[in-house]
Design a protein around this motif. Structure first.
Motif, PDB file in Angstrom:
ATOM      1  N   MET A   1     -69.867  35.102   2.109  1.00 12.17           N
ATOM      2  CA  MET A   1     -69.723  36.025   1.001  1.00 12.17           C
ATOM      3  C   MET A   1     -70.438  35.462  -0.227  1.00 12.17           C
ATOM      4  O   MET A   1     -70.312  34.288  -0.547  1.00 12.17           O
ATOM      5  CB  MET A   1     -68.255  36.224   0.665  1.00 12.17           C
ATOM      6  N   ALA A   2     -71.152  36.311  -0.900  1.00 17.91           N
ATOM      7  CA  ALA A   2     -71.870  35.844  -2.068  1.00 17.91           C
ATOM      8  C   ALA A   2     -70.936  35.784  -3.266  1.00 17.91           C
ATOM      9  O   ALA A   2     -70.024  36.587  -3.413  1.00 17.91           O
ATOM     10  CB  ALA A   2     -73.030  36.795  -2.378  1.00 17.91           C
ATOM     11  N   SER A   3     -71.145  34.786  -4.135  1.00 18.09           N
ATOM     12  CA  SER A   3     -70.376  34.663  -5.365  1.00 18.09           C
ATOM     13  C   SER A   3     -71.084  35.424  -6.468  1.00 18.09           C
ATOM     14  O   SER A   3     -72.302  35.590  -6.465  1.00 18.09           O
ATOM     15  CB  SER A   3     -70.230  33.201  -5.763  1.00 18.09           C
ATOM     16  N   ASP A  26     -62.393  27.359  -0.710  1.00 16.65           N
ATOM     17  CA  ASP A  26     -62.763  28.508   0.117  1.00 16.65           C
ATOM     18  C   ASP A  26     -64.171  28.972  -0.255  1.00 16.65           C
ATOM     19  O   ASP A  26     -64.347  29.998  -0.913  1.00 16.65           O
ATOM     20  CB  ASP A  26     -61.750  29.639  -0.110  1.00 16.65           C
ATOM     21  N   PRO A  27     -65.192  28.241   0.166  1.00 17.77           N
ATOM     22  CA  PRO A  27     -66.562  28.527  -0.286  1.00 17.77           C
ATOM     23  C   PRO A  27     -67.057  29.939   0.011  1.00 17.77           C
ATOM     24  O   PRO A  27     -67.795  30.517  -0.791  1.00 17.77           O
ATOM     25  CB  PRO A  27     -67.401  27.480   0.463  1.00 17.77           C
ATOM     26  N   ASP A  28     -66.672  30.502   1.149  1.00 14.66           N
ATOM     27  CA  ASP A  28     -67.186  31.828   1.494  1.00 14.66           C
ATOM     28  C   ASP A  28     -66.172  32.951   1.287  1.00 14.66           C
ATOM     29  O   ASP A  28     -66.470  34.119   1.559  1.00 14.66           O
ATOM     30  CB  ASP A  28     -67.697  31.862   2.938  1.00 14.66           C
ATOM     31  N   GLY A  29     -64.984  32.629   0.804  1.00 12.43           N
ATOM     32  CA  GLY A  29     -63.985  33.652   0.502  1.00 12.43           C
ATOM     33  C   GLY A  29     -63.226  34.182   1.693  1.00 12.43           C
ATOM     34  O   GLY A  29     -62.390  35.080   1.543  1.00 12.43           O
ATOM     35  N   LYS A  30     -63.451  33.613   2.875  1.00 11.39           N
ATOM     36  CA  LYS A  30     -62.793  34.161   4.071  1.00 11.39           C
ATOM     37  C   LYS A  30     -61.289  33.930   4.055  1.00 11.39           C
ATOM     38  O   LYS A  30     -60.530  34.761   4.563  1.00 11.39           O
ATOM     39  CB  LYS A  30     -63.414  33.555   5.321  1.00 11.39           C
ATOM     40  N   PHE A 128     -62.387  43.245  -1.459  1.00  5.62           N
ATOM     41  CA  PHE A 128     -61.480  42.650  -2.440  1.00  5.62           C
ATOM     42  C   PHE A 128     -62.295  41.986  -3.541  1.00  5.62           C
ATOM     43  O   PHE A 128     -63.478  41.666  -3.365  1.00  5.62           O
ATOM     44  CB  PHE A 128     -60.548  41.625  -1.788  1.00  5.62           C
ATOM     45  N   SER A 129     -61.642  41.773  -4.677  1.00  7.91           N
ATOM     46  CA  SER A 129     -62.253  41.079  -5.812  1.00  7.91           C
ATOM     47  C   SER A 129     -61.245  40.098  -6.373  1.00  7.91           C
ATOM     48  O   SER A 129     -60.062  40.411  -6.482  1.00  7.91           O
ATOM     49  CB  SER A 129     -62.668  42.065  -6.913  1.00  7.91           C
ATOM     50  N   ILE A 130     -61.734  38.908  -6.738  1.00  9.82           N
ATOM     51  CA  ILE A 130     -60.885  37.888  -7.350  1.00  9.82           C
ATOM     52  C   ILE A 130     -61.675  37.229  -8.472  1.00  9.82           C
ATOM     53  O   ILE A 130     -62.845  36.852  -8.303  1.00  9.82           O
ATOM     54  CB  ILE A 130     -60.432  36.837  -6.322  1.00  9.82           C
ATOM     55  N   GLY A 131     -61.019  37.087  -9.620  1.00 10.25           N
ATOM     56  CA  GLY A 131     -61.640  36.426 -10.755  1.00 10.25           C
ATOM     57  C   GLY A 131     -60.603  35.685 -11.578  1.00 10.25           C
ATOM     58  O   GLY A 131     -59.407  35.739 -11.290  1.00 10.25           O
ATOM     59  N   ILE A 163     -65.265  35.597  -9.128  1.00 11.14           N
ATOM     60  CA  ILE A 163     -65.663  34.664  -8.073  1.00 11.14           C
ATOM     61  C   ILE A 163     -66.159  35.455  -6.869  1.00 11.14           C
ATOM     62  O   ILE A 163     -67.185  35.127  -6.273  1.00 11.14           O
ATOM     63  CB  ILE A 163     -64.489  33.748  -7.683  1.00 11.14           C
ATOM     64  N   TRP A 164     -65.413  36.516  -6.520  1.00 13.45           N
ATOM     65  CA  TRP A 164     -65.859  37.468  -5.502  1.00 13.45           C
ATOM     66  C   TRP A 164     -65.658  38.857  -6.058  1.00 13.45           C
ATOM     67  O   TRP A 164     -64.616  39.155  -6.637  1.00 13.45           O
ATOM     68  CB  TRP A 164     -65.083  37.305  -4.189  1.00 13.45           C
TER      69      TRP A 164
END
Length: 308
Positions: A1-3, A26-30, A128-131, A163-164
């Motif tokens: 997943m791109a940041s 969690d580098p790729d957000g999985k 999903f989105s997380i910031g 972040i995602w």
């Protein structure tokens, strides 16, 4: 997943450290994607209720989603508890806030001047989105509700360090199939027949284990899938094999989405040629539309990989 990082004031060292810690865990957000998938599935409780839509939930259940999200995130990442906030990340207090509506996070007075991890998502879109944002007075709306909570104003929403953003999470296939098809799946009193119908219509698509439990209205999804009386047995005469994470190498060779250990995929197959994967001592490939149906091969026992 791109940041995704918007242009923001980079003088908040604590915010930077929290973002870096979240990314390092969690580098790729999985893992966060699985937290959201698990939270949706918990709130639907499909194995008992057969529900799989946000609209099916009662108001109190929708309100409880944020609490479950916080609990599941803490279990997954083992964050320390904060003094006045939910978590302590990279040594800094962080409060977790979920809203089904982007920007609708409700912020209590004790979060003022603290960091908030804000999250939103769409089960229909499987995103999903997380910031992270610093909840300063300049970032809060002036009005408050009865609990003295307020939301982010325009400046606050623009200050979120994403972040995602609209990143993928495991899909709920029941929300992606046509409504008439889903109705046909559920139009049976037999859990086994509903699962058989699911794998027929979802051929070539990843099916999360939670969806099988919802359709079967039973916790043991593997029982409804396996050979001795499950969907693999029922669909064998229709030329369909059902692959799990144990058979990822077969899925890859067949050119279909590759399941992990939380997904299944059904594939209709026909005899193939030299470049096709070996299954039960013969070559097989994915069937094309309109090709005659043949009896599907048995899958090799777990741990046995046939030579190609």
């Amino acid at each position: 997943m791109a940041s995704l990082f918007d242009d923001v004031d980079d003088t908040d060292v604590a915010l930077d450290q929290v973002v870096d810690e979240i990314k390092s865990l969690d580098p790729d957000g999985k893992r966060w994607a699985e937290v959201l998938r698990h939270t949706y599935d918990m709130i639907y409780n499909g194995s008992e209720t057969g529900r799989f839509r946000w609209a099916d939930l009662m108001k109190t259940e929708k309100t409880h989603f944020g609490t479950l999200f916080e609990i599941n995130a803490q279990r997954e990442f083992e964050f320390d508890g904060g003094d006045t906030t939910d978590f302590r990340i990279a040594g800094h207090q962080v409060d977790a806030k979920w809203s089904q509506r982007d920007g609708g996070w409700m912020l209590p007075p004790e979060v003022l001047n603290e960091l908030a991890l804000v999250a939103t998502g769409s089960d229909v879109a499987a995103t999903f989105s997380i910031g992270v944002v610093r909840v300063t007075p300049a970032h809060r709306r002036e009005g408050e509700n009865r609990d003295k909570k307020s939301s982010l104003n325009q400046a606050g929403r623009e200050a979120v360090r994403w972040i995602w953003r609209d990143a993928p999470m495991p899909a709920n296939i029941l929300l992606q199939l046509p409504a008439a098809v889903v109705d046909q799946i559920f139009d049976s009193s037999s859990g086994s027949e509903r699962v058989n119908r699911l794998f027929r219509v979802a051929e070539g698509k990843l099916v999360h284990r939670s969806v099988v439990r919802t359709v079967a209205m039973q916790l043991d999804d593997q029982k409804r899938v396996r050979n001795n009386g499950g969907a693999r047995t029922a669909l064998k005469s229709e030329g369909v094999i059902i692959l799990s994470g144990y058979y990822a190498h077969i899925a890859e060779r067949l050119g279909v989405p590759v399941p992990d250990f939380k997904h299944y995929i059904s594939v209709r197959v026909v005899p193939g040629g030299n470049s096709d994967p070996m299954i039960s001592g013969a070559r097989w490939r994915r069937a094309r539309p309109g090709e005659p149906i043949c009896i599907a091969p048995d899958l090799p026992r777990r741990g046995i990989r046939e030579e190609d």
